[in-house]
Structures are given as structure tokens and as C-alpha cells.
Write a protein that holds these residues in place. Structure first.
Motif: not given
Ligand SMILES: [Zn+2]
Length: 285
Positions: A108-109, A171, A176
Motif C-alpha cells: 500500500d501507498d 489508493h 489518504h
């Protein structure tokens, strides 16, 4: 009927019978079993974030390359084969087979350290993975060119370079955050309509960034912090996403029903847990 004509007629009837037999054989033979044999598959999904050698930085979202390598080796020793979102879609939509013991490895990220450490480790083992990028971060580092294992995110040229191993997913562009808004969810003070516009535009921006870089356009949305809601699911499905990844720790059952690819569960890989203990917990429940 002249003899010659009768012979030709008999041959034609024979040919037709042979063809019918062939069609019946094909119908009951090679074309069918894929769908019938493998109707459901259990799929564990692992979730990594940063990979760094510096032990002072390791924790819930940072593990060392040594730990990652040990996890990958142990998965292979246990007979697991990596799959990506495309493989799941081929299984659900086209009846393609999945490995007997599939596992999905996700990052992720979109940290640059995934390129430095995870990419070679996966490549050496012939394994694949999914990287879910924060569009605004990839855009920022693509513009300024910076690469730093501690804090920068993957540039577009790196994402292109890693296509043999990494499948890129969405994502968010810039949702975020964990303040007034929890990930990409609706804020208390927002109308349904305003929220819908914000989520659609934010999501589309990452899709555009990747498509303009000639990368495959994501078919999966990875929820920031795993935070999802009925309305976010509806919007993303309307936008054409065929898969969404959450953070609930559970093994997924993949079937031929396209609905099984939404809000899939994942297991976070934190530092401090041995490979065998982690994998026993994740794979054996
Ligand atoms: Zn994240």
C-alpha cells in the motif's frame, strides 16, 4: 441413383456424422472442466507497506527486506503461488483457472523502497504483487524526480519499469487522510452529492495519471485505512471498479460471482512477528 452419385452422398453423410461426433466430444470434453472443477478458491491477501533495513524505523507498517524475503520463501515452500487482480478477474469473468493455493501480496501507498527492496526479491522468485499508489504522491515525485527509500513514493517511470512484477492499483489521489475525513469516506458536514463528486473526481485523477503514462488502468480500488461504506462502494462500482480491497483480517472465498471481489479482507504484515507465526495465523486461521 447413379452409383458415383450415391457414393458421394454416402461420403457426405459420413462426414456430417463425424463432425457431429466431434462437436459433441468438444462440448463434453476440453472446453468445459475449468468451470466445473474450480468453483470456489480460498484466497489469503497479505498487506505490506514500507520495506526498510533500518531497524529503528520498523513497526506496524515497516518491515525489513530480510523479513519480506523469509515470508516469500516460506510461501513458496508451502506451495503458494502469487496472483494479481487480473488473475481474479479472469477467474470470475472468463472462467480461467487459479493456482491450487493462490496468495495475493499487496503493497500500500506505493513507497519508493518497494522498488529498492521488494521488486528484486519478488523478481528473483518469479512472484508477482499488487502496489496501490496514492496518485498525488506518485505525481509529486514524478515531477520533482526525488528518490529516497525513507520517504519518497514511486515515480511513474519506476511503475513502468516494474510491470513484470507489480500490477498498479488505485489508493486514491489524495484522500489518504485521517482527520475530518476518514480515508475516502463522506465527511459529516458534506452532502451526498458533494461527496459523490469529490470521490469520483479524486479517483478519476489517479486513473488519468496512469492511463496518460500508458500503464494499465486500475480495476481495483484499495481503500485508504480500509475505511469503506455502502455509498463509497456504490460510487466505485458505478465507476467500473471490479474489485475493492479493505483491511478486515479474513481469508476470502473467490467464486464465479463478481460480487465476491468487493471489500476483500487482508492481513497486515507488521514487524516483530516471525514468518512462521505470521503465516500460520494468516493461512491456517
Ligand atoms: Zn494507505
Amino acid at each position: 441413383m447413379p452409383l458415383g452419385f450415391r457414393k458421394v452422398a454416402l461420403q457426405a453423410v459420413g462426414t456430417v456424422l463425424v463432425l457431429c461426433g466431434l462437436i459433441v466430444w468438444l462440448d463434453h470434453g476440453a472446453a468445459q472442466p475449468v468451470w466445473e472443477e474450480q468453483e470456489t478458491v480460498e484466497l489469503p491477501i497479505l498487506m505490506y507497506h514500507s520495506i526498510l533495513k533500518d531497524s529503528a524505523r520498523q513497526g506496524k507498517y515497516v518491515v525489513s527486506p530480510t523479513v519480506l524475503a523469509a515470508d516469500l520463501d516460506a510461501l513458496q515452500q508451502r506451495g503458494y503461488r502469487t496472483v494479481t487482480v487480473s488473475d481474479l478477474l479472469a477467474f470470475v469473468q472468463q472462467g480461467a483457472p487459479l493456482p491450487e493455493k493462490p496468495v495475493m501480496i499487496t503493497f500500500d501507498d506505493g513507497y519508493y523502497n518497494n522498488y529498492v527492496y521488494a521488486y528484486p526479491l519478488l523478481q528473483q522468485r518469479g512472484m508477482r504483487a499488487v502496489v496501490s499508489i496514492i496518485g498525488a504522491q506518485t505525481d509529486l515525485y514524478t515531477q520533482n524526480g526525488t528518490e529516497n527509500a525513507y520517504w519518497s513514493h514511486l515515480r511513474l517511470d519506476r511503475l513502468c519499469e516494474m510491470q513484470d512484477v507489480f500490477e498498479v492499483q488505485n489508493h486514491s489521489w489524495n484522500l489518504h487522510e485521517y482527520g475530518a475525513r476518514r480515508g475516502c469516506l463522506r465527511r459529516q458536514d458534506e452532502s451526498e452529492e458533494t461527496y459523490g463528486d469529490i470521490l469520483r473526481e479524486d479517483t478519476a485523477q489517479t486513473q488519468r495519471l496512469l492511463s496518460e503514462a500508458r500503464l494499465p488502468v486500475p480495476q481495483c480500488y484499495t481503500y485508504p485505512f480500509g475505511a469503506c461504506s455502502a455509498e463509497s462502494e456504490q460510487i466505485l462500482q458505478e465507476m467500473g471498479f471490479a474489485c475493492t480491497l479493505g483491511c478486515e483480517e479474513k481469508i476470502n472465498t473467490v467464486t464465479r460471482d463478481p460480487a465476491c471481489l468487493y471489500q476483500m479482507g487482508r492481513f497486515n504484515r507488521a514487524a516483530g512477528e516471525g514468518t512462521e507465526i505470521f503465516l500460520n495465523r494468516v493461512l491456517e486461521g
